[in-house]
Design a protein around this motif. Structure first.
Motif, PDB file in Angstrom:
ATOM      1  N   UNK A   1      42.460  16.629  45.543  1.00 11.60           N
ATOM      2  CA  UNK A   1      43.207  17.792  45.949  1.00 11.60           C
ATOM      3  C   UNK A   1      42.279  18.962  46.248  1.00 11.60           C
ATOM      4  N   UNK A   2      41.198  19.069  45.490  1.00 16.01           N
ATOM      5  CA  UNK A   2      40.365  20.265  45.597  1.00 16.01           C
ATOM      6  C   UNK A   2      39.353  20.235  46.725  1.00 16.01           C
ATOM      7  N   UNK A   3      38.893  19.054  47.097  1.00 20.21           N
ATOM      8  CA  UNK A   3      37.894  19.022  48.166  1.00 20.21           C
ATOM      9  C   UNK A   3      38.412  19.678  49.450  1.00 20.21           C
ATOM     10  N   UNK A   4      39.599  19.303  49.942  1.00 19.99           N
ATOM     11  CA  UNK A   4      40.093  19.994  51.140  1.00 19.99           C
ATOM     12  C   UNK A   4      40.271  21.486  50.891  1.00 19.99           C
ATOM     13  N   UNK A   5      40.736  21.862  49.704  1.00 21.87           N
ATOM     14  CA  UNK A   5      40.926  23.267  49.390  1.00 21.87           C
ATOM     15  C   UNK A   5      39.626  24.038  49.405  1.00 21.87           C
ATOM     16  N   UNK A   6      38.601  23.461  48.781  1.00 14.11           N
ATOM     17  CA  UNK A   6      37.295  24.128  48.751  1.00 14.11           C
ATOM     18  C   UNK A   6      36.734  24.250  50.165  1.00 14.11           C
ATOM     19  N   UNK A   7      36.938  23.229  50.980  1.00 13.39           N
ATOM     20  CA  UNK A   7      36.478  23.316  52.370  1.00 13.39           C
ATOM     21  C   UNK A   7      37.136  24.492  53.081  1.00 13.39           C
ATOM     22  N   UNK A   8      38.457  24.598  52.900  1.00 13.36           N
ATOM     23  CA  UNK A   8      39.190  25.692  53.540  1.00 13.36           C
ATOM     24  C   UNK A   8      38.710  27.048  53.074  1.00 13.36           C
TER      25      UNK A   8
ATOM     26  N   UNK B   1      36.255  43.994  50.934  1.00 14.22           N
ATOM     27  CA  UNK B   1      37.565  44.038  50.283  1.00 14.22           C
ATOM     28  C   UNK B   1      38.626  43.366  51.140  1.00 14.22           C
ATOM     29  N   UNK B   2      38.631  43.684  52.436  1.00 16.46           N
ATOM     30  CA  UNK B   2      39.658  43.095  53.300  1.00 16.46           C
ATOM     31  C   UNK B   2      39.512  41.584  53.334  1.00 16.46           C
ATOM     32  N   UNK B   3      38.271  41.119  53.545  1.00 19.38           N
ATOM     33  CA  UNK B   3      38.151  39.669  53.654  1.00 19.38           C
ATOM     34  C   UNK B   3      38.405  39.006  52.303  1.00 19.38           C
ATOM     35  N   UNK B   4      38.062  39.716  51.212  1.00 19.57           N
ATOM     36  CA  UNK B   4      38.318  39.160  49.893  1.00 19.57           C
ATOM     37  C   UNK B   4      39.802  39.127  49.554  1.00 19.57           C
ATOM     38  N   UNK B   5      40.459  40.279  49.755  1.00 15.52           N
ATOM     39  CA  UNK B   5      41.860  40.380  49.344  1.00 15.52           C
ATOM     40  C   UNK B   5      42.774  39.689  50.343  1.00 15.52           C
ATOM     41  N   UNK B   6      42.555  39.958  51.614  1.00 12.83           N
ATOM     42  CA  UNK B   6      43.511  39.491  52.610  1.00 12.83           C
ATOM     43  C   UNK B   6      43.264  38.036  52.994  1.00 12.83           C
ATOM     44  N   UNK B   7      42.074  37.535  52.755  1.00 13.01           N
ATOM     45  CA  UNK B   7      41.820  36.148  53.151  1.00 13.01           C
ATOM     46  C   UNK B   7      41.666  35.214  51.960  1.00 13.01           C
ATOM     47  N   UNK B   8      40.810  35.612  50.987  1.00 17.83           N
ATOM     48  CA  UNK B   8      40.500  34.686  49.900  1.00 17.83           C
ATOM     49  C   UNK B   8      41.672  34.461  48.941  1.00 17.83           C
ATOM     50  N   UNK B   9      42.251  35.574  48.470  1.00 21.54           N
ATOM     51  CA  UNK B   9      43.281  35.428  47.437  1.00 21.54           C
ATOM     52  C   UNK B   9      44.476  34.602  47.928  1.00 21.54           C
TER      53      UNK B   9
ATOM     54  N   UNK C   1      48.549  26.033  48.876  1.00 21.34           N
ATOM     55  CA  UNK C   1      48.905  24.733  48.323  1.00 21.34           C
ATOM     56  C   UNK C   1      47.723  24.060  47.673  1.00 21.34           C
ATOM     57  N   UNK C   2      46.612  24.782  47.610  1.00 22.34           N
ATOM     58  CA  UNK C   2      45.409  24.210  47.029  1.00 22.34           C
ATOM     59  C   UNK C   2      45.549  24.081  45.511  1.00 22.34           C
ATOM     60  N   UNK C   3      46.101  25.099  44.865  1.00 22.99           N
ATOM     61  CA  UNK C   3      46.230  25.056  43.413  1.00 22.99           C
ATOM     62  C   UNK C   3      47.670  24.935  42.943  1.00 22.99           C
ATOM     63  N   UNK C   4      48.593  25.586  43.654  1.00 21.97           N
ATOM     64  CA  UNK C   4      49.987  25.569  43.234  1.00 21.97           C
ATOM     65  C   UNK C   4      50.832  25.030  44.376  1.00 21.97           C
TER      66      UNK C   4
ATOM     67  N   UNK D   1      44.847  24.023  57.824  1.00 14.76           N
ATOM     68  CA  UNK D   1      43.597  23.255  57.775  1.00 14.76           C
ATOM     69  C   UNK D   1      43.608  22.293  56.600  1.00 14.76           C
ATOM     70  N   UNK D   2      44.007  22.799  55.430  1.00 14.24           N
ATOM     71  CA  UNK D   2      43.959  21.974  54.218  1.00 14.24           C
ATOM     72  C   UNK D   2      44.901  20.777  54.340  1.00 14.24           C
ATOM     73  N   UNK D   3      46.096  21.022  54.886  1.00 12.28           N
ATOM     74  CA  UNK D   3      47.051  19.915  55.081  1.00 12.28           C
ATOM     75  C   UNK D   3      46.434  18.848  55.989  1.00 12.28           C
TER      76      UNK D   3
END
Lengths: 245, 385
Positions: B190-197, B302-310, B317-320, B341-343
């Motif tokens: 489950x995590x490999x695709x998520x980490x890639x994304x 901040x923008x890329x961290x908050x608006x993209x990463x979180x 769907x990577x964790x929940x 992408x992850x799907x």
């Protein structure tokens, strides 16, 4: 020969007129001082002359090209050094020269000779491999100037080049300016140091977007019966109604 | 003359635009390679994240301590206990002698599952066909508890099947839970695709936007804009090094996941790479968009961290599972590039499905790329006026 000629140049932002109908000419090889208090409109005027911003009305020719319609050609014929220190700190001294020589299209075969020549003029031969961040501020400013003229431009625009630099280095900086002017490069310089205004061939003084005075320092001092340029400047700038930005 | 000297000859023959572009790209590489810490973070981050998500933050339940209360002590109960022990999931740590010890071992905290056998267990199976077995888990962590009982049930069922067949009792249907595609419920799948994304978005969008914002902050952007270099080249040459680093990271992630974590690439390798390239372009376009809007490195971060990463961490769907979320969050999830992408990566890598399974995702990602690229170029032009 006129390298800059400006007619009724105006720039408005909404209802605010930053540059108000200015006209002047600059001759080849001249050191032209462009003075004015903060907020007088100097930077806006320079941005238009460099092709960075379009005039609202009026025309300007720089190095023989129209600033509005031929801004790309204008850019290729001028050099520019801003008030902010703007070299790359993590590149070496010679790599910075190399980079800008490449960007300005100095032919590849001339570049290494150019680098040597500029390092020699600056007395920087030993600093060739030094990262720029390790240089003292005054040295960085001298390097910035050298880089601004690395492609032998017709005109170089210097926007407060000596801000924060010690008097000895300022003196050396002006020697570099004279050398460049002797080689036929026109110098267009803004400054807040009135002793530097004395070094110019002619100065213009901008107040509230208009050019209030334009002549040689000697004539201006006579006209306003002042001892030095500082007094001239104070008399004119006091009329300003705009707040400094 | 190390700088640029390798291609000196070629540079001479090039048109000036091309020459400026190449010289500028080399400068960008110097910025990155001379900053050893950033360089290390960029290259090691994917490895670190894979290890973290794959091993540390895992939903997999391994080596759970098991306690047994077995008043019967017969052939059947011993066989079941042995079966449980033979497994990776459980370690037998305690044999209880009295029922009232059960509560105590849970309070001590290191036991995850207690198995209680009924009395005369084997006899009951043989004679009545019914025997009692109780699984007790700690319900304060319901996810783990469910996972543990499922594992144990599977093991017990398999023993039941064995007895029934060896004793020639007519075949009976035994409930058997099977997890498709990821039978061992391995977290890494489950995590490999998520980490890639996440990584590709992080490197491309965050680093590109920060590096452009840095030029604005330092004042060098002004000098560049006064120079004859075309603004579009300045921007593009900023993206090139991060594109290269992304490819390196993609390779690292795939190598680690295949050879160390044992996650297969079951489907088409070609489409996996194509898909990833589109996603990289998409992330670069987002980075350019951010840098066209902001002027400082901090805001870009901040923008890329908050608006993209979180949102990627919580809503892709990577964790929940997204299916259980309220409608508002599900809509946000639908517009996240990373979710698509992850799907698609899961379909290709783990399910081993072909091109037809990812057509929607490919179209969606390509569409988003063109969309973001168009706005960022437009934004950038407006700012130059």
């Amino acid at each position: 020969m006129k390298v800059i000629s400006v007619n009724n140049l105006t720039k408005t932002f909404g209802t605010f007129t930053a540059v108000d109908n200015i006209s002047f000419e600059v001759t080849k090889g001249e050191i032209f001082g462009f003075l004015g208090a903060n907020g007088a409109g100097k930077t806006t005027a320079i941005r238009m002359l460099c092709g960075l911003s379009k005039p609202t009305s009026g025309t300007g020719m720089v190095a023989g090209f129209n600033i509005e319609t031929e801004s790309e050609k204008v850019k290729a014929s001028i050099g520019y050094m801003s008030q902010k220190f703007s070299l790359y700190e993590d590149l070496k001294v010679w790599e910075n020269i190399r980079l800008y020589a490449g960007i300005y299209g100095v032919p590849e075969k001339n570049i290494s000779a150019k680098i040597d020549q500029h390092l020699q003029t600056l007395g920087f031969e030993k600093e060739r491999e030094t990262l720029v961040k390790a240089l003292p501020l005054g040295w960085k400013q001298k390097l910035s100037f050298s880089i601004a003229i690395v492609h032998d431009p017709k005109i170089v625009f210097l926007d407060e080049p000596t801000g924060g630099v010690d008097p000895v280095t300022r003196r050396q900086f002006w020697e570099l300016i004279y050398q460049a002017a002797n080689r036929g490069i026109t110098i267009f310089v803004t400054t807040h140091y009135m002793d530097e205004a004395e070094y110019c061939d002619r100065v213009s003084i901008m107040v509230d977007g208009k050019i209030e005075a334009l002549d040689s320092p000697k004539n201006l001092k006579n006209k306003y019966s002042s001892k030095n340029m500082d007094e001239v400047f104070q008399r004119l700038a006091r009329k300003a109604s705009r707040d400094a930005d | 003359m190390k700088f640029f000297s390798a291609s000196q000859e070629k540079l001479r023959e090039m048109p000036i635009d091309m020459r400026q572009f190449l010289i500028f790209i080399k400068k960008e590489f110097y910025h990155i390679t001379r900053d050893k810490w950033t360089m290390a973070v960029l290259l090691l981050l994917p490895i670190l994240m894979l290890l973290l998500f794959g091993y540390a933050i895992t939903t997999e339940v391994k080596n759970t301590r098991l306690a047994v209360y077995d008043p019967s002590h017969d052939k059947a109960t011993e066989a079941i206990i042995n079966k449980l022990q033979a497994n990776d999931y459980f370690i037998l740590s305690q044999i209880l002698t009295e029922p009232n010890e059960i509560e105590k071992v849970f309070q001590e905290g290191d036991i995850g599952l207690v198995i209680v056998f009924g009395e005369r267990f084997y006899e009951n199976i043989m004679h009545t066909g019914e025997a009692q077995i109780q699984l007790i888990t700690d319900g304060t962590d319901p996810n783990t508890a469910t996972t543990l009982t499922n594992y144990a049930m599977n093991i017990i069922s398999s023993y039941r099947l064995e007895i029934l067949t060896t004793n020639n009792i007519p075949f009976q249907i035994v409930p058997n839970i099977k997890l498709l595609y990821n039978p061992q419920m391995k977290g890494a799948f489950n995590f490999v695709p998520g980490v890639m994304g996440m990584i590709l978005m992080l490197i491309c969008a965050m680093m590109t936007s920060i590096s452009i914002a840095r030029e604005k902050e330092m004042g060098t952007m002004e000098i560049l804009l006064v120079s004859p270099m075309k603004p579009i080249f300045i921007i593009l040459s900023k993206a090139v090094p991060y594109f290269v680093i992304s490819i390196v990271n993609l390779t690292t992630i795939l190598l680690i996941s295949v050879f160390i974590m044992g996650v297969p690439i079951a489907g088409s390798f070609f489409w996996l790479i194509t898909l990833s390239l589109i996603y990289i372009f998409l992330s670069l376009a987002l980075g350019l968009l951010i840098s066209a809007i902001v002027d400082s490195q901090l805001i870009a971060l901040l923008i890329s961290g908050m608006a993209l990463m979180i949102p990627i961490i919580f809503l892709s769907g990577m964790m929940f599972p997204v299916e259980n979320m309220p409608i508002g969050l599900r809509i946000i999830s639908e517009i996240l590039p990373a979710k698509w992408y992850i799907v698609a990566v899961k379909n290709l890598m783990i399910k081993g499905l072909g091109f037809s399974s990812i057509i929607n995702e490919l179209l969606m990602l390509s569409g988003m790329t063109i969309f973001f690229l168009a706005i960022s170029l437009k934004k950038f032009k407006i700012r130059l006026e």
